[in-house]
Design an enzyme around this catalytic site. Structure first.
Site, PDB file in Angstrom:
ATOM      1  N   HIS A   1       0.846  -1.198   0.000  1.00 39.64           N
ATOM      2  CA  HIS A   1       0.000   0.000   0.000  1.00 39.64           C
ATOM      3  C   HIS A   1       0.885   1.253   0.000  1.00 39.64           C
ATOM      4  CE1 HIS A   1      -3.421   2.612   1.326  1.00 39.64           C
ATOM      5  NE2 HIS A   1      -2.444   3.251   1.935  1.00 39.64           N
ATOM      6  N   GLU A   2       1.905   1.242   0.859  1.00 39.81           N
ATOM      7  CA  GLU A   2       2.821   2.389   0.919  1.00 39.81           C
ATOM      8  C   GLU A   2       3.612   2.521  -0.381  1.00 39.81           C
ATOM      9  OE1 GLU A   2       2.272   4.438   3.087  1.00 39.81           O
ATOM     10  OE2 GLU A   2       1.086   3.166   4.402  1.00 39.81           O
TER      11      GLU A   2
ATOM     12  N   GLU B   1      -6.192   6.857  -1.169  1.00 34.39           N
ATOM     13  CA  GLU B   1      -6.146   5.640  -0.357  1.00 34.39           C
ATOM     14  C   GLU B   1      -6.685   4.445  -1.146  1.00 34.39           C
ATOM     15  OE1 GLU B   1      -4.570   5.159   2.495  1.00 34.39           O
ATOM     16  OE2 GLU B   1      -3.946   7.236   2.199  1.00 34.39           O
TER      17      GLU B   1
ATOM     18  N   HIS C   1       1.589   4.358  -2.805  1.00 40.43           N
ATOM     19  CA  HIS C   1       1.684   5.818  -2.668  1.00 40.43           C
ATOM     20  C   HIS C   1       2.923   6.355  -3.374  1.00 40.43           C
ATOM     21  CE1 HIS C   1      -1.723   6.611  -0.202  1.00 40.43           C
ATOM     22  NE2 HIS C   1      -1.318   5.888   0.828  1.00 40.43           N
TER      23      HIS C   1
HETATM   24 ZN   LIG Z   1      -2.326   5.262   2.453  1.00 39.31          ZN
END
Ligand SMILES: [Zn+2]
Ligand SMILES: [Zn+2]
Ligand SMILES: [Zn+2]
Ligand SMILES: [Zn+2]
Lengths: 116, 453
Positions: B145-146, B229, B149
């Site tokens: 997930h990071e 997100e 980003h």
């Molecule tokens: Zn996030």
């Protein structure tokens, strides 16, 4: 303070003054499950200790115990652990009930050959 | 991918202009309230200067400010090989130009964030609570997930916006505090000087705006960060090919009741889950910087047929029963959709200790520059970096053990980013205590006792 680990048991100690710090978790490991931290620190007189908790750096409470000798143990107010000055832990251990007594002493003897 | 990045950029610009407008108006009103009638202009100029400086700072060192505020410490592969492996895997899966730097934050709350200017100098920070509570698949999900980003160029924006939000929060906070202490006096004096009912009105307007500005800035931030997100979740699914990893990680994270004590509003939006779980915060989705975690989990769990962006979009539409596209068009048109993999087997390595807590404690010690030695009798001795002696007598067998001071200093140097030059000096200053005068000297022992020499 240095941390000493032997046979899955860990204890923090100051090699200069011989003091011993027992984390609440470590204490549970020697005494078995669910033993509240204050079982060791007898419910004697409580005052504010001069010593600070090595975990949270707040002043600990000093518990005065009578038997078998007058000792004062420092316990963190938020139960991070207990500080014993040199020799205090063996004194306290001697006063414990039998299964606990040998458990504590055996564990400590495994690490500190001189003290216990 | 390009359209996706462009879209992010455009959104960032719009957001910056609006946040900047809030900042300038705040500056103007504060100035005007303090010294009517010309103070407004001064306040405006001051706000521009503060904004400029903060923007410069956040461009050149916003990431290190964020990491510092979060109390993050850099770790090497040696300190936590598993985490490092997972991050390396994601670097390869996402074809990042460099392995992100790895940081650890000491707190029992499981959480993580990514920061940096671009993919070349990105950092990923995870908490010790995360390492303690997640299995490998879950950890991979969070790291992915990071990484999402980083790939989606969110990190510069997040860092920038975080600092901007921080500036607004700090400015209004200072003003409100100042008013609380000297407010009434100031109100009285300005009234008598300028005879201004107007001044009083201006003060009230400034006060109201100072209260509203941080909320508005946060809402603006929220409007954009929500999509980010979802997008990062979709990227994570694609990178790991295993939606359940992230889903159950989010489940564990939301189930945790631990708060992160050092967090403030300015850096909260960075994290994978809001680190501040104030009472009732869960209910107010409007002011939350994150989409509801239960919804994210539900979307991840209903992904079917493959693990591409389109599959995520379909799951999103199904759960939210909307036709809104949360992912950009170009992402949905991708060819060769990857297929899902199954859960990785739990690997039990030989070095696992009976207590996971112990492993985390040792990790924190390693990060803080402790030396680990094992005496021949089997006793493990963990020595703090400020120990001050080059040998230690084993309390179990009385044997004298040499402390690897050089290694200790080197590892401290690596962890603190000191170059090789500093290492030699470190060794000299650490290994011996030099008496500074002819008489007795004392120093404070680690336990609080004073030792005399
Ligand atoms: Zn996030
Ligand atoms: Zn001491
Ligand atoms: Zn404490
Ligand atoms: Zn030994």
């Amino acid at each position: 303070m240095v941390a000493l680990e032997f046979a899955d048991f860990e204890v923090d100690t100051c090699l200069d003054c011989g003091g011993i710090w027992l984390d609440s978790g470590e204490l549970e490991m020697i005494l078995g499950q669910d033993v509240p931290i204050r079982v060791v620190a007898d419910s004697g007189d409580v005052s504010v200790s001069k010593r600070k908790c090595p975990v949270c750096n707040k002043k600990m409470s000093a518990y005065a115990t009578r038997s078998p000798r007058a000792t004062e143990i420092d316990v963190c107010t938020t139960e991070h652990g207990i500080w014993f000055d040199r020799g205090e832990l063996s004194t306290i251990a001697e006063s414990l009930q039998e299964p606990l007594r040998s458990t504590v002493l055996d564990q400590m003897r495994a690490i500190f050959t001189k003290e216990f | 991918m390009w359209e996706l990045i462009q879209q992010n950029k455009r959104r960032s610009i719009v957001l910056f202009v609006m946040m900047g407008a809030i900042l300038l108006l705040l500056g103007y009103l504060i100035g005007a309230a303090f010294a009517p009638p010309d103070g407004g202009l001064f306040g405006l100029v001051l706000a521009i200067v503060v904004w400029g400086v903060m923007s410069m700072i956040s461009y050149f060192s916003g990431d290190s400010i964020m990491l510092n505020m979060a109390g993050a410490k850099e770790v090497t592969r040696e300190v936590h090989p598993q985490l490092y492996n997972v991050i390396e895997e994601m670097k390869i899966a996402g074809s990042l130009p460099r392995v992100p730097k790895v940081y650890i934050i000491e707190t029992s709350a499981p959480n993580a964030f990514a920061t940096g200017r671009k993919a070349e100098n990105a950092s990923i920070a995870v908490t010790t609570g995360l390492l303690e509570k997640m299995n490998r698949d879950e950890l991979q999900g969070v790291v992915a997930h990071e990484t999402g980003h980083i790939l989606n160029r969110d990190i510069l924006f997040i860092t920038f916006a975080g600092v901007m939000l921080g500036t607004i929060v700090i400015l209004s906070d200072m003003f409100l505090r100042g008013m609380r202490f000297g407010g009434s006096r100031r109100l009285g004096s300005s009234r008598s000087k300028n005879g201004g009912q107007g001044a009083a009105v201006l003060l009230v307007v400034a006060l109201v705006f100072a209260i509203l500005a941080p909320i508005m800035a946060q809402l603006l931030y929220f409007a954009v960060s929500r999509r980010r997100e979802y997008l990062a979740d979709a990227t994570a699914v694609r990178l790991t090919r295993y939606p359940e990893g992230l889903a159950s990680a989010l489940e564990k994270i939301s189930a945790s009741t631990d708060d992160m004590p050092r967090m403030n509003k300015a850096i909260a939006p960075l994290f994978i889950a809001n680190p501040i779980k104030a009472a009732g915060a869960r209910m107010s989705n409007l002011t939350s910087t994150h989409p509801p975690i239960t919804e994210r989990i539900a979307i991840l769990r209903s992904i079917a047929g493959g693990v591409g962006y389109l599959n995520y979009q379909q799951a999103y539409s199904k759960i939210k029963s909307t036709r809104e596209q949360v992912l950009p068009k170009s992402a949905l048109e991708e060819k060769d959709v990857p297929t899902a993999r199954s859960a990785s087997p739990e690997v039990v390595t030989g070095t696992v200790t009976s207590s996971p807590k112990r492993g985390i404690n040792d990790l924190i010690r390693a990060v803080n520059g402790f030396a680990f030695l094992t005496c021949t009798c089997g006793l493990k001795i963990k020595i703090p970096p400020d120990f001050g002696k080059d040998s230690v007598t084993c309390p179990r067998c009385n044997q004298l053990n040499k402390i690897p001071v050089a290694e200790l200093a080197a590892s401290v140097a690596v962890l603190e980013g000191i170059g090789a030059k500093g290492v030699e000096e470190e060794i000299k200053s650490e290994s011996t205590y030099k008496r500074q005068s002819q008489s007795w000297e004392s120093f404070k022992c680690a336990c609080g006792r004073t030792i005399q020499l």
